[in-house]
Every structure is written in C-alpha cells, then in structure tokens.
Write a protein that holds these residues in place. Sequence first.
Motif, PDB file in Angstrom:
ATOM      1  N   MET A   1       0.806  -1.188   0.010  1.00  0.00           N
ATOM      2  CA  MET A   1       0.131  -0.140   0.002  1.00  0.00           C
ATOM      3  C   MET A   1       0.825   1.335   0.081  1.00  0.00           C
TER       4      MET A   1
ATOM      5  N   LEU B   1      -7.293   4.915   3.069  1.00  0.00           N
ATOM      6  CA  LEU B   1      -7.377   3.535   3.490  1.00  0.00           C
ATOM      7  C   LEU B   1      -8.584   3.190   3.477  1.00  0.00           C
ATOM      8  N   PHE B   2      -9.560   4.189   3.922  1.00  0.00           N
ATOM      9  CA  PHE B   2     -10.927   3.580   4.033  1.00  0.00           C
ATOM     10  C   PHE B   2     -11.817   4.044   2.622  1.00  0.00           C
TER      11      PHE B   2
ATOM     12  N   GLY C   1     -13.037  -7.983   7.635  1.00  0.00           N
ATOM     13  CA  GLY C   1     -11.774  -8.595   7.662  1.00  0.00           C
ATOM     14  C   GLY C   1     -10.769  -7.733   6.937  1.00  0.00           C
ATOM     15  N   ASP C   2     -10.781  -6.264   6.915  1.00  0.00           N
ATOM     16  CA  ASP C   2      -9.953  -5.424   6.321  1.00  0.00           C
ATOM     17  C   ASP C   2      -8.785  -5.021   7.312  1.00  0.00           C
ATOM     18  N   ALA C   3      -7.965  -5.895   7.490  1.00  0.00           N
ATOM     19  CA  ALA C   3      -7.081  -5.863   8.782  1.00  0.00           C
ATOM     20  C   ALA C   3      -6.094  -4.515   8.526  1.00  0.00           C
ATOM     21  N   ILE C   4      -5.955  -4.230   7.275  1.00  0.00           N
ATOM     22  CA  ILE C   4      -5.041  -3.318   7.403  1.00  0.00           C
ATOM     23  C   ILE C   4      -5.614  -1.852   7.835  1.00  0.00           C
ATOM     24  N   LEU C   5      -6.787  -1.738   8.006  1.00  0.00           N
ATOM     25  CA  LEU C   5      -7.374  -0.321   8.240  1.00  0.00           C
ATOM     26  C   LEU C   5      -6.622  -0.079   9.843  1.00  0.00           C
TER      27      LEU C   5
ATOM     28  N   PHE D   1      -8.223 -12.934  12.607  1.00  0.00           N
ATOM     29  CA  PHE D   1      -7.448 -12.283  13.420  1.00  0.00           C
ATOM     30  C   PHE D   1      -8.181 -11.645  14.453  1.00  0.00           C
TER      31      PHE D   1
END
Lengths: 478, 256
Positions: free
Chosen positions: B1, B7-8, B107-111, B162
């Motif tokens: 990224m 991000l959102f 499940g968008d862990a990168i947030l 996660f």
Amino acid sequence: MLLSSKNDSSPKFSLDVQHFLYGREYRAEELPFSEKVIKTHIKNGYVAIRPAVELLKENLLDLLTGRKKWQCRRCGNRDQEAFAVCTCARCRKKCVYCRHCLNMGIVRSCTKLVTWSGPAPKAWASVNSVARLCSWNGILSEEQTAAANALDQALAAGYSFLIWAVTGSGKTEIIYKAIERSLMQGHHILLATPRTDVVRELLPRIRSAFPSITVSGLYAGSDDNDPQAQLVISTAHQLIRFSDCFDCVFIDEVDAFPFHYDPMLEFAVRKAAKPGAPFGYLTATPPPGLRNAYLMGSLRGIKIARRYHGHPLPVPLFRWIGNWTRFIQHGQLPKTIHEWLMEKKKQGCQQFLFVPTVTLARELTEILQKEGFERTAGVHAEDPDRHTKVAAFREGKIRTLVTTTILERGVTVPGVEVAVLGADDPVFDACALVQIAGRVGRSPDYPEGDILFFHNGKTFAMVQARHQIEQMNKEGGF
Amino acid sequence: MSGSHCLFCRAEKREPLTFLSLLSPDTSTGFCLSCQEQLERIDPLYSCRLCGRDLHSLEPAFVHDQICHDCIRWKQSGRNGLYGRNYAIYSYNGFIKEVMTMFKFRGDAILADGFEKELKKAYSRIIDHRLRFRFLNLRSGGEYEAIVPIPLSRERLVERGFNQAELLARKLGQPIVDALIREKNEQKQSKKNRRERLLMRETPFHLKNDQVRIVTGKKILLVDDLYTTGATMRLAATAITAAHPKQIDSLTLIHG
C-alpha cells in the motif's frame, strides 16, 4: 444426502451440491455442505477447487527486485495497492487478501474457491419449446426488425454482435427474438446492465414478455434470487459469484459509468459466461474499443440511427449562465433557469434537472422548493428513498426531479424535458450528455421536447455530444 | 500500500501543500481529510477520569468531579478490584461504526494501520500523564510493563482470521504479552444489551499458566477496540488479578 442412484455404473454425486454449485463459484467456507461431502466430490472430479488469490507470473524485473504481484481470482483485481497482508489465524501464516471484493466476503491467499466441474443438471438441459415463449405483441419498425434478425443470426452462429442504436430506438424489444430462440434451445441467458435502476426498469418488461420463463433480477438489496432461473437480469456487481454459467450474454449500456471505470465488472461478466459464449452489446454510445472493432469489421454489428417512432432526436441547446454555483451557494436561482422553469410550469410538463454533484442536488432542491416550485424532489445514489422518488416521478406525482448522473440511462418517462445545469463539469462526458439528451422525446405521443445545457463555457464534450446527435439524425435521414 | 489513497474510502488523499509536506512528503498510509473529519476525537482534557468518555456529550447532571455516572456506579458496585481506568481515543458514531464493520467483520485488517499514529500518540500521552503524576505524588509510574490485548475465543478467531485487539495493540510499538485466553465461546458482546453485559459475573478469561510470572507485580495495560459498559475490561482484570499485578489500566480505540 440425495444420491442419484438411477444407474449404478454412473459415478455418484449429490444433487444438492450440483444445484448449489453449478455455474457458481463460492468460497469454501460459504458452502452449506460438510467438508467431507465436498472432499468426496473433489476426489471424484465433480467439484473443482482453486486458490482465490494467486501469484502472477513474475517477470524479470520483479524477479530481480523480489517484488511479488498478486491477482484475485474472484474479482480479477490486479491492482497491487488493493492487496494487503494480515496474519491469518486459519493458516497461521501471513496471508495476502484482496481489498477490492471485501464486501462479498474476504478472500485470502489461503481461501479456496469451489465450483462445479461435473455434468450439467438435467433441469437446465430440458427444452419446452412447443409454443411461443415471447408474448410481446408490439410491432417492430423496419430498422428494428432488421437489427433483431441480424442479432439473432449472429448469436445463433456464436458470434458477438453490437447494436449501436440511438437512445429511444427500442433496443430492449430488439433482443426479444434472440432471447426467445436461445431459450428454446434450453440456453441459460444473462442480461447484464451496469445499474440497479435499469434492472428494476427491465425486470417487469421482460417478465411480461416471457411469462412462462422464470426470470430473476439481481441487484444490491434484491431478494429475488432464484438459482434455477433461466433468464437472469443482473447488475454486474452481482455476477461475482457466477462462473461458467450462461450460454448467451447481453450487455445493456456497455459504456455506462461503473462499467468502463471498474475492470472488475467486465471481469465478472466474462467469468459468468461460458467460454465461447456470444455477447450481444447494446449501446447508444459505444466505447472506443467496441466502436473500433465494429468499424474495422472484426465485430459484427448494426447501426440504428432512427428512433422507433420515426422522429429525429432532439438536439441540445446551449445556454450560458455564468458562475451559477455562486448563485446556488447564496440560495438564489439563476434568472435564465428560473424563466425556463416558469415556462415549463405553465405548460405543465415534467422535468429532469441534472447536476454534477450530490451537494448541488441537495441545495438546488431546497432552493426550488423555497421558490415555490412545488412537487420537487432530489435524488442521488446514496438516497435511501431514491426508488420511491423515481416511482413517484413516473406516476407524475413529482414534477421536477433534481438528479445526479444516476438517472442518465434507462429511465423512460413520457413527455419529460431535461436541463443539465453545469454541463461543462467534467462529470458530464460526451457519452453521458448524449444519454441525458436521449431522455427527451422517447414516446411517440411526445416526440419533441427541450434539452438544454446550461453552462459556464462550452466544453469539448458538449460540442461532441451535440455533433454525435446531429450526425445520427443525418444518418437517420433527417 | 502506498500512501496516496485513503485507506477507508480509497479516494485520492488531497492534503494541502505546505512547505513541510513539500520537504518531507507524508507517504504513510492513513485516512484522507474528509474521513478524518468524520472521526470524533475525544478531548483528553474533558473526558471521564475513569472510563475516558467524552463528557461534552453528557448532561452535567451525570458528571461529578469529571467522573461519569456509569463509573460512579462501577465504583459503588465494588467490582473494580485492581482495575484502574480506561483511556479512549474516539467516540462511537456512525462513521467509526462503518470503519469497524469493515475492519472487524469484513476482515480488512490493514485499516489498523490508519489508527497507528493516533494510538502511538495516545500511548505516549498516557505515559507522560503518569510521569507527571509520579513527580507530584511520588507515585511510582512510567511505562506499562505488559501490554495485554483482550483475546478472542478460539472459534471466533478462526472465523474472523485475526484478533482486532491484538492488531491495535501491536500498533503501539511496544512488545505485547498474550497472557489471556478466552475460554467460553459466549454470545458476542455487541449482541447483548447493557443489563445482560453487566449481569455476567463469571469471567470467560483465564490467565495462561506460563504467563503468570510475567504478569506478577507489573503494571498492565489492557488493549481492546471498544469500551462500552466496561464489563469486558473488568472481567479480564479479574482474571489477571489472580497473578497479583501492580495495577491494571486499559486503552481502547473507541468509547461508546
């Protein structure tokens, strides 16, 4: 489990699994079957399984830099920015996941996609083709008949076909013949469009034209999902879970907004079709790729330059209104627009007012209501009451509908007149403007009407749009 | 990224061009300005001294000495034990609810990366705050010696992939201690009402046997994504209390 035990020599599989998985592709965890059942099917070769996110073949540069490139098998996403890494509790490793299609349930690199690879269900192959399936009794114009025949022949021979027809030329009716022939062969047909509004508009029309066929309409929030339907009308987004399902695909409005903007949608439609299935493209403003293919002769097609009622397309007029957004910010209505609206109010006809942004749609609606233009409403994509408002407009309960570009296509209201406020905004490209102009004069009772582009300086797109319309009129013999 | 997109909402971040951004462009991942504006940050100077709630939104009748009514009731209930206080960064609102849905349930862990800066800032503020206390009150303070994320049950962890609390805790940049296990797969807190949450007395948390030594006599910071009634935090604190830590506080991303 229902096991087909008709013939002992034939290998066994569960009909439930077959019906659930045929033509679809699901994540392994979405399946309503036990792991054991799926495993037996995989072992016997009825169910195929593959990883959802895979590594793209590395080129030399990536090999040297050690960079990895991923591709999502479900949505076709290759944009490396739309992949992220997380620690995964399932495989206890670091997993890559696709952020593009998260809304359909997450796919990680340890996720498996499951599809049916055995024989097709019997129900699909059955043909009930004695009587006529199409009960539409309208009469096609000369051009329409020619196009319908050409389309039918091309699709029957397995060739893709482009119908390049002006707005309001009756594109939907043209495909009835090809649909009927295809249905009789027991084919499974998809009618894909980019927009929910178009699906909702088409669904009742198609249902009444093919009363004996199960038709299902898929769009976000629809509850009308019959997996056995022979004819599916769907927005492209809803096709993500389909795979190798349709024998014949029609794409209405190929060039419309999300379609050329998001490669995922084209991927989804291609994936939903069986390999080698012919495509029928319908559009008033073909995107460059299709137009060039058609002009060069590599794609079959036909051009219809006349509306079905035989009247020319209304040509847009340009009106300069200066820096109109400032007026709106001050809560005022520009004089030119006010005059036009007053005139229309006297005549008692309905209007669409197209504006470039959601905020402007809101503000303008407020101003109009304040200025005494009663029965005014505003819609935009996130509006929860959007469908009811459009329905009220169709019934004539709302006189003026302020809208963003969401209603540029597919919505047919007889006798409507249209103004585009801020036609010079980059949101309105030539295609969008041609489509918007095409809202006017669609019914034979009201073949004419105002189409005004209010602008603060002509743009190339506006001139192009007017040129395209004039060109089509010329080709149509006016 | 890369950092050029939010991000959102994934729109292009358009940050105003300043000399600073010209000289050292900010390439970190994060939220765009319009998303940041929708996050409701809690003013640390006017938040409840015990649960970190934003007191601006509360009627003055429910606040006594910068402590909200809920916390007074907790105090009176006698169930606080060693549990000290909670720190929170954002108030709960529609927007952050959407972000958390994306983060936890989709499940968008990168947030979690988007909250990294704020979490670090909050952590250093907490430490600083405590240092000042030490100076004035001669109370021993300083850094937390063990950061413990609130765990998920095994089943939920597999389902979600996660643990969101752990991801957030890792963003603090401090080593974390995975000291707790959640044994029972009880009903989701978010599906229970306030009464049901407060009625739950039996803790679902257990201290891992091999971690007892690490926790004993230490200052513990529990980390979770959400503080609503405070029931979870107190249940987790109860489980740790068995190992006799010095003090237990907590940090959550959201209060509400």
